[in-house]
Design a protein around this motif. Structure first.
Motif, PDB file in Angstrom:
ATOM      1  N   MET A 218      42.672  21.528  20.151  1.00 58.80           N
ATOM      2  CA  MET A 218      43.353  22.813  20.019  1.00 58.80           C
ATOM      3  C   MET A 218      42.783  23.634  18.859  1.00 58.80           C
ATOM      4  O   MET A 218      42.724  24.870  18.919  1.00 58.80           O
ATOM      5  CB  MET A 218      44.857  22.598  19.806  1.00 58.80           C
ATOM      6  CG  MET A 218      45.606  22.169  21.060  1.00 58.80           C
ATOM      7  SD  MET A 218      45.517  23.433  22.382  1.00 58.80           S
ATOM      8  CE  MET A 218      44.221  22.771  23.422  1.00 58.80           C
ATOM      9  N   ILE A 219      42.341  22.939  17.795  1.00 56.39           N
ATOM     10  CA  ILE A 219      41.690  23.642  16.692  1.00 56.39           C
ATOM     11  C   ILE A 219      40.394  24.284  17.178  1.00 56.39           C
ATOM     12  O   ILE A 219      40.109  25.451  16.898  1.00 56.39           O
ATOM     13  CB  ILE A 219      41.412  22.676  15.526  1.00 56.39           C
ATOM     14  CG1 ILE A 219      42.725  22.179  14.921  1.00 56.39           C
ATOM     15  CG2 ILE A 219      40.558  23.367  14.454  1.00 56.39           C
ATOM     16  CD1 ILE A 219      42.555  21.101  13.880  1.00 56.39           C
ATOM     17  N   LEU A 220      39.628  23.510  17.939  1.00 52.86           N
ATOM     18  CA  LEU A 220      38.395  24.042  18.516  1.00 52.86           C
ATOM     19  C   LEU A 220      38.694  25.216  19.443  1.00 52.86           C
ATOM     20  O   LEU A 220      38.005  26.248  19.408  1.00 52.86           O
ATOM     21  CB  LEU A 220      37.644  22.947  19.273  1.00 52.86           C
ATOM     22  CG  LEU A 220      36.365  23.390  19.986  1.00 52.86           C
ATOM     23  CD1 LEU A 220      35.362  23.975  19.001  1.00 52.86           C
ATOM     24  CD2 LEU A 220      35.750  22.226  20.765  1.00 52.86           C
ATOM     25  N   ALA A 221      39.746  25.065  20.256  1.00 47.94           N
ATOM     26  CA  ALA A 221      40.128  26.150  21.163  1.00 47.94           C
ATOM     27  C   ALA A 221      40.495  27.408  20.376  1.00 47.94           C
ATOM     28  O   ALA A 221      40.116  28.530  20.746  1.00 47.94           O
ATOM     29  CB  ALA A 221      41.291  25.718  22.046  1.00 47.94           C
ATOM     30  N   GLY A 222      41.223  27.216  19.278  1.00 46.68           N
ATOM     31  CA  GLY A 222      41.602  28.355  18.449  1.00 46.68           C
ATOM     32  C   GLY A 222      40.402  29.044  17.838  1.00 46.68           C
ATOM     33  O   GLY A 222      40.333  30.280  17.787  1.00 46.68           O
ATOM     34  N   VAL A 223      39.423  28.257  17.374  1.00 46.68           N
ATOM     35  CA  VAL A 223      38.207  28.824  16.787  1.00 46.68           C
ATOM     36  C   VAL A 223      37.418  29.592  17.839  1.00 46.68           C
ATOM     37  O   VAL A 223      36.940  30.713  17.588  1.00 46.68           O
ATOM     38  CB  VAL A 223      37.338  27.719  16.162  1.00 46.68           C
ATOM     39  CG1 VAL A 223      35.975  28.276  15.745  1.00 46.68           C
ATOM     40  CG2 VAL A 223      38.046  27.094  14.962  1.00 46.68           C
ATOM     41  N   LEU A 224      37.288  29.003  19.032  1.00 51.39           N
ATOM     42  CA  LEU A 224      36.519  29.662  20.092  1.00 51.39           C
ATOM     43  C   LEU A 224      37.164  30.983  20.508  1.00 51.39           C
ATOM     44  O   LEU A 224      36.472  31.994  20.688  1.00 51.39           O
ATOM     45  CB  LEU A 224      36.396  28.728  21.296  1.00 51.39           C
ATOM     46  CG  LEU A 224      35.547  27.461  21.075  1.00 51.39           C
ATOM     47  CD1 LEU A 224      35.599  26.564  22.308  1.00 51.39           C
ATOM     48  CD2 LEU A 224      34.102  27.835  20.750  1.00 51.39           C
ATOM     49  N   LEU A 225      38.483  30.980  20.659  1.00 51.13           N
ATOM     50  CA  LEU A 225      39.166  32.227  21.015  1.00 51.13           C
ATOM     51  C   LEU A 225      39.059  33.252  19.883  1.00 51.13           C
ATOM     52  O   LEU A 225      38.938  34.457  20.139  1.00 51.13           O
ATOM     53  CB  LEU A 225      40.637  31.948  21.336  1.00 51.13           C
ATOM     54  CG  LEU A 225      40.911  31.277  22.682  1.00 51.13           C
ATOM     55  CD1 LEU A 225      42.406  31.002  22.842  1.00 51.13           C
ATOM     56  CD2 LEU A 225      40.427  32.158  23.831  1.00 51.13           C
ATOM     57  N   SER A 226      39.107  32.772  18.641  1.00 50.63           N
ATOM     58  CA  SER A 226      38.949  33.683  17.498  1.00 50.63           C
ATOM     59  C   SER A 226      37.582  34.352  17.525  1.00 50.63           C
ATOM     60  O   SER A 226      37.455  35.555  17.261  1.00 50.63           O
ATOM     61  CB  SER A 226      39.126  32.918  16.181  1.00 50.63           C
ATOM     62  OG  SER A 226      40.427  32.395  16.066  1.00 50.63           O
TER      63      SER A 226
END
Length: 464
Positions: free
Chosen positions: A28-36
């Protein structure tokens, strides 16, 4: 400023990534970074293209795009250091909805995602200053060195003295908060100014070199001023030994980098000529740039100064043009993260006069704006021995406070010495000076009738 930077904080907190909770939330951290990053690049490109269509520097569009996706509007990209929480982030609400995250998990994902984006933003400004160093002319910088030094000293002393005295005499603000606000007026954002000069094709002009040289010296002076006022805020006294150390280390670092340039150049060319694999030029260059940034950070200077010095050194090699072309794609990836993040951290809510708490801050902000503008504009008229120099452009180039001003505001707010009104006034000053500088610089160069000094190919590379 790199003091207490997100990068440092992230590295100190790195062992936490090994905990079971973080491991579970890793995807989810990776997902958040990618969406950011998706948000950053969309805001950067749309803002830059719109700004370009209006015949304004694209960097201004990137800053505006950051404001829109940040704390002032859509809350898609917000940061804890600006006072935001996970509940303020629309992006976190979306992840919680699609992944069913617990409230504690959302907080952890938000904090980690924000740290990663902040680290990428700091890498972006390091690459930007390395690129600016490559595009600068060391010989020209040396020729205008004493003039840049005079511009920098006046650009620090004038707004500091006028701001501090004015706040104490006109508004009855106590000495320590007034000194802190006066210190915030001394900042100059070398990242924003140099990018605008590059986009306008005036980076290599005499005015551009004076501005960049002055901004570098201004940054060094800013570190010293920040150390003094931060010490004053904490203890009520100034650590003289620390101030002397900063002055000596900053001077030794910059002069030492230049004097050892020939050795670095020969070693760099020899190493790159021996390598046979991909990246044989750009990877050694980045190693050198990051090492110089690291050394600057270790001795309590700004990492961006180390990167700029590395660019200046490598600018003297016969491989500069080839290296410059290879750095541009890397800058295209990382630099927009920095500018969008700067805009995203700005909260225009402090400009709302309907809120009673903002009114006093707006009155003080008006005073700070006048001092912030004229305290830097006058620097153009302290340049001597140059009859046809564009003095207005030099003054306008020193105006933007940008991320440097935000650091002063952040440290002042965290120290507790600033009242809410004075804190808001400093933030307003930082916001307006940051956004005013690009169009003012374009106006100054147009009024003087100066032609752009870069080739069409190079210009396209810089603004794409």
């Amino acid at each position: 400023m790199m003091l207490g930077s997100p990068l440092t904080q992230f590295l100190y907190s790195f062992p936490l990534l090994a905990t079971e909770t973080t491991a579970e939330n890793g995807p989810m951290i990776l997902a958040g970074v990618l969406l950011s990053l998706v948000i950053v690049y969309l805001a950067s490109k749309l803002g830059g293209e719109l700004s370009r269509s209006l015949n304004l520097p694209p960097v201004l569009g990137e800053l505006v795009g950051g404001v829109l996706v940040g704390a002032s509007a859509f809350h898609l990209l917000v940061f804890p250091e600006s006072g935001a929480t996970a509940t303020d982030s629309v992006l976190m609400s979306f992840l919680q909805l699609v992944a069913g995250l617990t409230p504690d998990a959302v907080v952890e994902v938000f904090n980690s995602q924000s740290e990663v984006v902040s680290v990428l933003a700091e890498l972006g400004v390091i690459i930007l200053l390395f690129e600016i160093g490559l595009e600068s002319d060391l010989k020209e910088l040396q020729r205008v060195g004493y003039q840049a030094a005079i511009v920098a000293v006046v650009g620090v002393a004038a707004p500091f003295a006028a701001g501090t005295a004015g706040l104490m005499l006109l508004f009855g603000i106590p000495a320590i908060p007034a000194i802190f606000a006066g210190a915030a007026l001394t900042a100059t954002s070398i990242g924003i100014t140099s990018k605008v000069l590059s986009e306008l094709g005036h980076l290599k002009s005499k005015e551009g070199q004076i501005i960049v040289g002055a901004a570098v010296i201004d940054d060094v002076l800013g570190i010293i001023v920040l150390a003094v006022v931060a010490s004053l805020a904490k203890t009520g006294t100034v650590d003289v030994l620390n101030v002397v150390y900063l002055i000596i280390s900053a001077t030794a670092f910059l002069l030492g980098s230049i004097f050892l340039g020939n050795f670095f150049n020969k070693s760099f060319v020899a190493i790159s000529d021996r390598l046979q694999t991909r990246g044989k030029l750009v990877i050694p260059a980045l190693i050198f740039a990051f090492l110089m940034a690291f050394l600057a950070n270790v001795i309590h200077l700004e990492a961006i100064l180390g990167a700029f010095a590395a660019g200046l050194v490598l600018d003297e090699t016969d491989k500069r043009k080839e290296l410059d072309q290879q750095i541009i794609p890397i800058a295209d990836i990382l630099v927009p993260i920095f500018f969008v993040s700067v805009g995203a951290k700005v909260d225009l809510g402090v400009l709302n006069p309907i809120v009673p708490e903002n009114r006093e801050g707006l009155i003080i902000a008006t005073f700070l704006m006048v001092v912030a503008i004229f305290g830097k504009v006058i620097t153009g008229w302290v340049v001597t021995g140059q009859e046809k120099i564009n003095r207005l452009a030099i003054g306008f180039g020193m105006i933007p406070r940008g991320e440097v001003g935000l650091v002063f505001a952040g440290i002042g707010s965290a120290s507790g010495v600033l009242s809410p009104a004075l804190d808001a006034a400093i933030i307003v000053m930082v916001i307006l000076t940051t956004f005013m500088a690009p169009p003012l610089l374009r106006f100054a160069f147009k009024e003087s009738g100066e032609a752009e000094t870069v080739t069409p190919t190079k210009e396209v590379d810089l603004v794409k």
